[in-house]
Each structure stands twice: as structure tokens, then as C-alpha cells.
Design a protein around this motif. Structure first.
Motif, PDB file in Angstrom:
ATOM      1  N   ALA A 440      29.819  33.917  42.977  1.00 18.02           N
ATOM      2  CA  ALA A 440      31.076  33.179  42.850  1.00 18.02           C
ATOM      3  C   ALA A 440      31.649  33.334  41.443  1.00 18.02           C
ATOM      4  N   LYS A 441      30.786  33.308  40.436  1.00 21.07           N
ATOM      5  CA  LYS A 441      31.252  33.510  39.064  1.00 21.07           C
ATOM      6  C   LYS A 441      31.859  34.900  38.895  1.00 21.07           C
ATOM      7  N   LEU A 442      31.188  35.902  39.464  1.00 17.93           N
ATOM      8  CA  LEU A 442      31.725  37.261  39.394  1.00 17.93           C
ATOM      9  C   LEU A 442      33.073  37.348  40.110  1.00 17.93           C
ATOM     10  N   GLY A 443      33.192  36.630  41.218  1.00 17.89           N
ATOM     11  CA  GLY A 443      34.464  36.600  41.932  1.00 17.89           C
ATOM     12  C   GLY A 443      35.578  35.973  41.115  1.00 17.89           C
ATOM     13  N   LEU A 444      35.256  34.945  40.345  1.00 20.33           N
ATOM     14  CA  LEU A 444      36.266  34.321  39.485  1.00 20.33           C
ATOM     15  C   LEU A 444      36.741  35.300  38.410  1.00 20.33           C
ATOM     16  N   GLY A 445      35.823  36.136  37.933  1.00 18.04           N
ATOM     17  CA  GLY A 445      36.234  37.154  36.977  1.00 18.04           C
ATOM     18  C   GLY A 445      37.217  38.133  37.594  1.00 18.04           C
ATOM     19  N   THR A 446      36.949  38.578  38.824  1.00 17.63           N
ATOM     20  CA  THR A 446      37.875  39.475  39.513  1.00 17.63           C
ATOM     21  C   THR A 446      39.212  38.801  39.744  1.00 17.63           C
ATOM     22  N   MET A 447      39.201  37.520  40.074  1.00 16.07           N
ATOM     23  CA  MET A 447      40.453  36.779  40.253  1.00 16.07           C
ATOM     24  C   MET A 447      41.276  36.775  38.976  1.00 16.07           C
ATOM     25  N   ALA A 448      40.609  36.670  37.834  1.00 15.66           N
ATOM     26  CA  ALA A 448      41.336  36.680  36.559  1.00 15.66           C
ATOM     27  C   ALA A 448      42.128  37.967  36.405  1.00 15.66           C
ATOM     28  N   ARG A 449      41.523  39.105  36.787  1.00 10.53           N
ATOM     29  CA  ARG A 449      42.232  40.381  36.681  1.00 10.53           C
ATOM     30  C   ARG A 449      43.340  40.477  37.732  1.00 10.53           C
ATOM     31  N   SER A 450      43.081  40.000  38.942  1.00 11.59           N
ATOM     32  CA  SER A 450      44.080  40.068  40.009  1.00 11.59           C
ATOM     33  C   SER A 450      45.311  39.241  39.675  1.00 11.59           C
ATOM     34  N   LEU A 451      45.109  38.133  38.966  1.00 10.34           N
ATOM     35  CA  LEU A 451      46.202  37.206  38.684  1.00 10.34           C
ATOM     36  C   LEU A 451      46.950  37.529  37.392  1.00 10.34           C
ATOM     37  N   ARG A 452      46.548  38.590  36.699  1.00  9.28           N
ATOM     38  CA  ARG A 452      47.115  38.833  35.362  1.00  9.28           C
ATOM     39  C   ARG A 452      48.636  38.959  35.403  1.00  9.28           C
ATOM     40  N   ASP A 453      49.165  39.677  36.379  1.00  7.76           N
ATOM     41  CA  ASP A 453      50.615  39.806  36.500  1.00  7.76           C
ATOM     42  C   ASP A 453      51.210  38.708  37.375  1.00  7.76           C
ATOM     43  N   LEU A 454      50.468  38.283  38.394  1.00  2.56           N
ATOM     44  CA  LEU A 454      50.996  37.310  39.342  1.00  2.56           C
ATOM     45  C   LEU A 454      51.118  35.918  38.739  1.00  2.56           C
ATOM     46  N   ASP A 455      50.102  35.498  37.966  1.00  5.76           N
ATOM     47  CA  ASP A 455      50.085  34.154  37.389  1.00  5.76           C
ATOM     48  C   ASP A 455      49.299  34.197  36.076  1.00  5.76           C
TER      49      ASP A 455
END
Length: 624
Positions: A440-455
Motif C-alpha cells: 500500500a505504501k508503494l502504491g501511494l508513491g505511484t499515486m504521487a507520480r500519477s497525480l503530479r499533473d492532475l492534482d
């Protein structure tokens, strides 16, 4: 799909600026500086002369619509001369709605593929634009009868018109982040003049970022600003209008090292006269009819239309029942079936609940059908698909393999909702199983990259949490997990923790640190990886550095470093990884093929020689 994506990604890079949308500017000379604020008076209109030229080459002469089998760029020339009218339709406290239209337009739209078309029918119709007091465009509502080419021309007019005004002193500058069809760009504004008669604001775009779109989460090619890049807005303070607008912009579009499109645009707008809008009531009626169809400057509505068309073609006549039977068959085509499931969930969101129930009923999360189904829901990425995954995980807490698979897929969602982020946060903090917490922690890291432009705000918060996990790590196992989270985030904020980790005595920590740089942009991260290749004594760490470079677009320096590494590296595993990286970059570096050929003949390892020979065959088959 790749061709269609590039066509959409390039869209139109024609840039047209417009005047003030019948705005009233508040520009006051005071000790605190100029107050730049836009307001709108219902029924007031301004008329401008417009002279616009744009010449260039694009993969997509349809300006935002897909081109079958697009290959080499086609020439696109646009000429528009005419009268541009802006009418204030509605005023609110923080937003205004204006109707924009060409009263008269001469000119042409010419492509090497289709030929010449008159400009006037392409841009005919009224478009309604929502604009905030700072000048930022919040939404665009097109005439439903307007052509796709015309919509993108108008979209570009509005795009350059969109500003981010601030209260400022004379000669003050401020920076902004804005969007257009080419992606997210940074701009610098300067207030060059401000008195009781005239205000003059200069805007210059400084750089474009790589922009993820709504269409399959893919990325647009890189847009580079070249040559002329300047926009000047002169404002008659007493007349509350723009008196003159001049814009010049030159850009090129690059995929890898190949320039696939370029455009040079010039525009001049001059105020002609003020006019009253006798038909403002009819404009209000027309606005109400299109209020539900909102477009944006980045062209997400274009992406959505194309995506729906692609999904319908992909799904064909299949339904949930036919696909549910197919995924259980041992001879199922995983790639094709996954795309069909994704299309099903995008077009028929109610079927996401059926997929959720199937996941909950599944005995083993390692079955191929289970993986296909969970991956397709994550790829679909809609709020319904995300909810189906979180509910499936919540209902299978007694099965660890279900938990691991689903939480991993939640981390891969391109545009996670706040609810999904909160769910994964809770799993990272409170799940009873340590492996699930780590995933789950690793997934939160990926979310940070996915959201860089979106939010960006959500992305920054997740990135700071990732840095905090490194700081709070109590042992090397926790440090490795923290570096994995930072690596998934791919932010420059991770550079200092990585450099600290590279001093560790534990090779596993140093390997994790090297891999954590794979998504971090910039020369600092690349140089750090090159230093690891030169200095680290562990082949595992050097191998991780090579793999990290393989995720990046190699600079000339790194390419030479990889070629040199292949010749001197004692570890067979490192040379194999370097060979793979070099093969992936061979289309950009002609000498790479020569190095691979040399390895196929002279490398001391049979495994490396055989791998190099196979790679040469694949490269030759691809025309290299």
C-alpha cells in the motif's frame, strides 16, 4: 491506438491570441502596485480586427482528430483575417460568461493531405467561455454545430487569452502554470507599464511539461519552445479594454530525438469599436442549451470522444457474460481480453459491480482470470471501477493473496479518486499484514507520480509523506521500502534521501537507492546513476543503476557510459542488463548496433554473446 494517441497528443499547435472579452480592467496606480482584475458588464461587446498566420508541420492535420496510419508530418497552413466580437452574457461574483464569435472571417486552412478549405465555415458559430476574475479560463462551451477543426482553433484563441493576473508593482514578474492543447506549460508575466491611461502586460511561456491525458493515461510527446515566444497585452484603462495584442510563438514537438511537428504562429489584434448586444437574451438561451457540454483548454473533451469511439470498437459485440466465460478458458488471449474488459467497464460502469462480485467469490487471486479482471478494473480507472476494487478488497480481508493483488492494482490507477487514496492510506497505516502495508505504501508513491499533473497539491503531500518514511525508517528493511516509495513517486524531493542511502554499507539499500532514481527527471539524477556505475563495488548495485537508466531517455553522456560499461564490466549480469538498455535505445544511437554486434562475437560469456545475437536479429527485423 498509438497512432491515434499521437494524433490527439499533438492536436493543434496553432496559437491565436484574442482580446479582452469585453472585460473591464481594474488598474489603479497606487503605492501597493497595480490591481489587475477583470470584470464583465452584461450586454457590453467589443469588436477587434484579427490578423493571424500559422505555418507548420503536424502529424495530425485534422487538428485534434485521429489520422489513420499517421506517419510523416504533413504541412498545415492557416490564415485568418476578420472581425472578432466579444459579448458579455452573464456576470457573477467570481466568474463571467462571454460569447465569442467571428462577425466576419476570410482566410484558409490548407493541408498537404486534404488541400484547401475556407476558414469562415470552419469557425462559424458562437462559443461561450467561463473566465475567472484573474483571467483564467474555467470552461468552454462550443456551438454543437461547429466543426472539430473550428473548435480547436477557437480553443487555441481562448487558450492564449487565458491569463493568470496578479496585483503587482510596476516591473514586477510572476510565474504561473497553465494548460493548452499541447500540455501543461509554465509562463512568466511582467507588468511593464501601469498608469491612469495604459497598462501593458507581457507574457512569455518558458517551458512545457510532459502531460498525461485522460486517454489511457498515456503521455503526450515533448513540446519545446523554439525561436519567437512573446505576447503583449496593451490595456486602455479608461476604456476598460485591450487596445492591442501581439503574439509570436514557435514550438516543435519531439518524440525521443525525432522532431515530429513544428509550428510558427503570429497574431495581431486591434480594437475597432464598442457595440451593444441587442440579442443578449437570445445569447442567454443559447448558453443554457450548451451549459452541460463543457470543454477545457487541454482538450480532455476531445480525448473523451476519441476514447469512447476506441472503446466501442474494442468491445465489439461482447458483453459481461461473454467475457466472463472467456477469461476462465485456458486458451484465453490475455492482452486482447484485458482490453475488451477495460472497454466494457468504461462503457458500461454498472458491470464493475459484477466484476467485484466475481473477485470476492474467487478462491485464488493467483488465477489468471482474477489477475485479468483486477487489472482491467484498474486500467478502466473510472470512479465505479475504483469503488469495485476497494469494495472487493474490503470484503476479502480473510484472504491475504486477494489483499496483495488488489492493493497493488489500486496503486496503478492513473487518476485515483480521493476515496481510493484514503482507502490505500488506511491500508498502509492499519492493515494487519506487514506485506500488504508495504504494498500500500508503494502504491501511494505511484499515486504521487500519477497525480503530479492532475492534482499537484495531492501529489506534493504524498511525496512529502514518502520523504518522511525515509527519515523515520528504523532499519534497513524499512529503508528499502521507503526508497521504493520514493522511487515510485519519481520526484526530485527524493534526491537527497537517495544520495544518503548510496553511502550505506548495505548493498540492498544502495540498490534500492539507485532504482529510486529511474523516474526522477533532470541531469542530477542521471549523473548520480553514472557515478554509481563508475564507483560502486557491488555488481548488484551497478545492475540496479543500469536498470534505472533503462527507464530514462539516455543522454549522449549516459549512452557512452553504457557502451563503456559493456566493455569493462566484469559481471555477466550487469552486462546483460546493459545490453538490454542499449538495445532499447538503438534507434537513437547508431553506434549502439556496432557495440551489440561486437558483443555477439567477442564477449567472454556465452550467455551474453547469444543474447546480443538475438537482439541483433530483432533490431535488423525492425529495419535498424
Amino acid at each position: 491506438m498509438k497512432t491515434k494517441r499521437i494524433a490527439i497528443a499533438l492536436g493543434t499547435v496553432i496559437v491565436i491570441a484574442t482580446a479582452g472579452f469585453a472585460w473591464r480592467w481594474g488598474v489603479h496606480a497606487a503605492q501597493s502596485g497595480a490591481v489587475l482584475e477583470l470584470s464583465c458588464i452584461r450586454g457590453e461587446a467589443q469588436v477587434y480586427s484579427l490578423s493571424y498566420r500559422s505555418q507548420g508541420k503536424l502529424l495530425d492535420p485534422a487538428l485534434g482528430m485521429p489520422v489513420p496510419d499517421a506517419g510523416e508530418p504533413r504541412s498545415v497552413d492557416v490564415i485568418v483575417d476578420g472581425r472578432w466580437k466579444e459579448t458579455c452574457v452573464r456576470q457573477a461574483e467570481s466568474m463571467h460568461v462571454v460569447a465569442v464569435a467571428f462577425e466576419h472571417a476570410d482566410g484558409s486552412f490548407v493541408t498537404s493531405e486534404v488541400g484547401r478549405s475556407a476558414a469562415r465555415p470552419l469557425v462559424s458559430g458562437t462559443t461561450f467561455v467561463e473566465v475567472g476574475k484573474d483571467g483564467a479560463v474555467r470552461g468552454v462551451h462550443f456551438d454543437p454545430e461547429m466543426s472539430d477543426i473550428g473548435r480547436n482553433i477557437i480553443r487555441d484563441i481562448v487558450s492564449l487569452r487565458s491569463t493568470r493576473l496578479e496585483n503587482a508593482r510596476l516591473n514586477a514578474t510572476w510565474q504561473t502554470s497553465e494548460k493548452d492543447l499541447n500540455g501543461t506549460y509554465k509562463a512568466t508575466y511582467t507588468l511593464e507599464r501601469a498608469d491612469d491611461k495604459l497598462a501593458s502586460v507581457r507574457k512569455a511561456r518558458t517551458s512545457y511539461g510532459v502531460h498525461s491525458t485522460a486517454l489511457r493515461g498515456e503521455k503526450r510527446p515533448t513540446v519545446r519552445i523554439t525561436g519567437a515566444n512573446d505576447a503583449v497585452f496593451d490595456v486602455d484603462v479608461r476604456g476598460h479594454k485591450f487596445t492591442n495584442v501581439m503574439v509570436k510563438l514557435s514550438i516543435e514537438i519531439v518524440v525521443g530525438k525525432k522532431v515530429v511537428g513544428k509550428t510558427k504562429s503570429d497574431l495581431t489584434l486591434k480594437w475597432i469599436e464598442a457595440a451593444s448586444a441587442d440579442d443578449v437574451a437570445s445569447l442567454e438561451v443559447a448558453e443554457a442549451k450548451v451549459a452541460g457540454r463543457t470543454a477545457d483548454l487541454a482538450g480532455a473533451d476531445v480525448d473523451a470522444r476519441i476514447d469512447e469511439r476506441v472503446q466501442r470498437d474494442e468491445l465489439g459485440a461482447d458483453t459481461w457474460d461473454t467475457l466472463a466465460d472467456r477469461i476462465a478458458h485456458p486458451d484465453v488471449d490475455p492482452a486482447k481480453t484485458s482490453l475488451k474488459l477495460r472497454a466494457l467497464f468504461r462503457l458500461h460502469p454498472e458491470d464493475c459491480d459484477k466484476a467485484r462480485d466475481a473477485l470476492v467469490a474467487g478462491r485464488s487471486a493467483r488465477d489468471r482470470w482474477f489477475l485479468l479482471l483486477s487489472q482491467a478494473l484498474a486500467s478502466a480507472g473510472s470512479s465505479q471501477a475504483q469503488k469495485a476494487l476497494t469494495q472487493a478488497m474490503a470484503r476479502t480481508t480473510d484472504r491475504q493473496d486477494h489483499q496483495e493483488v488488489i492493493v497493488a492494482e489500486l496503486g496503478q490507477i492513473a487518476a485515483p479518486t480521493l476515496e481510493t487514496e484514503a482507502f490505500v492510506r488506511d491500508a498502509a497505516a492499519r492493515h494487519v499484514d506487514g506485506d500488504v502495508r508495504d504494498m500500500a505504501k508503494l502504491g501511494l508513491g505511484t499515486m504521487a507520480r500519477s497525480l503530479r499533473d492532475l492534482d499537484p497539491a495531492r501529489s506534493d503531500a504524498l511525496t512529502q509523506e514518502a520523504v518522511g518514511r525515509w527519515t523515520e525508517a528504523k532499519d534497513d528493511r524499512e529503508r528499502v521500502v521507503a526508497l521504493g516509495v520514493l522511487g515510485n513517486a519519481g520526484s526530485e524531493e527524493g534526491l537527497n534521501p537517495v544520495r544518503e542511502a548510496l553511502q550505506s554499507d548495505n548493498a540492498a539499500v544502495r540498490s534500492a537507492a539507485a532504482m529510486a532514481l529511474r523516474f526522477v527527471e533532470g541531469s542530477d539524477a542521471e549523473q548520480t546513476l553514472n557515478d554509481v556505475l563508475e564507483k560502486d563495488r557491488s555488481p548488484d548495485v551497478r545492475s540496479a543503476a543500469v536498470q534505472a537508466l533503462g527507464f530514462r531517455s539516455l543522454s549522449d553522456v549516459s549512452e557512452q557510459q553504457i557502451e563503456g560499461l559493456i566493455r569493462r564490466e566484469p559481471s555477466e549480469a550487469v552486462r546483460l542488463n546493459a545490453l538490454s538498455v542499449l538495445g532499447n535505445q538503438a534507434d537513437r544511437y547508431p553506434t549502439a548496433v556496432q557495440v551489440i554486434e561486437s558483443m555477439s562475437k567477442a564477449d567472454p560469456s556465452t550467455s551474453v554473446r547469444n543474447a546480443a545475437a538475438l537482439l541483433l536479429v530483432r533490431l535488423q527485423a525492425s529495419g535498424m
